[in-house]
Design an enzyme around this catalytic site. Sequence first.
Site, PDB file in Angstrom:
ATOM      1  N   ASN A  73      12.874  22.928  15.612  1.00  0.00           N
ATOM      2  CA  ASN A  73      12.950  24.381  15.707  1.00  0.00           C
ATOM      3  C   ASN A  73      12.606  24.954  14.335  1.00  0.00           C
ATOM      4  OD1 ASN A  73      14.138  27.158  15.693  1.00  0.00           O
ATOM      5  ND2 ASN A  73      14.730  26.546  17.771  1.00  0.00           N
ATOM      6  N   ALA A  74      11.795  25.967  14.290  1.00  0.00           N
ATOM      7  CA  ALA A  74      11.318  26.538  13.024  1.00  0.00           C
ATOM      8  C   ALA A  74      12.289  27.525  12.390  1.00  0.00           C
ATOM      9  CB  ALA A  74       9.976  27.227  13.254  1.00  0.00           C
TER      10      ALA A  74
END
Length: 161
Positions: A50-51
């Site tokens: 997940n960024a």
Amino acid sequence: MSPAAFNEPMVDSTEGFPPILGEQANTLILGTLPSQQSLLKRQYYGHPRNAFWPIMGKLFGAGPDIAYAERARLLSGEGIAVWDVLKSGSRPGSLDAAIDKNSAVPNDFESLLVDHPEMSVVCFNGQAAELLFRRLVPMGVQESFTAVRFVTMPSTSPAYA
């Protein structure tokens, strides 16, 4: 167990987390509901791809290379709050599209605004968060966000990378 019971879909009921929320919160980032990885880690945006945390690292020094509690402290110190639109809901797996809309229960945004009248920006982490907010948060509560600017950001989920 009857043979019909084997054909019933397995649905996971998910309870969300309390918010990351400091006393001077003025910006709220809203996701949908914790993913399976987040639930296992007991952390917002717990999936390693997940960024969200890499972005928070670039913006506020709250990157994935430091302990979660410290990341939360750094965001709170910057006036950033993190929460989900949903307090609970049923979802097999982690995809937002799999959230059972009939089981979805929104968080208490009315109390949040009463406790944090300085809230001026709400950022939705993806379109699914915005759609759930618009669909499930009562219109009267939505209208009480009169001084708040809403921004829909691209989702940081690895499903949308």
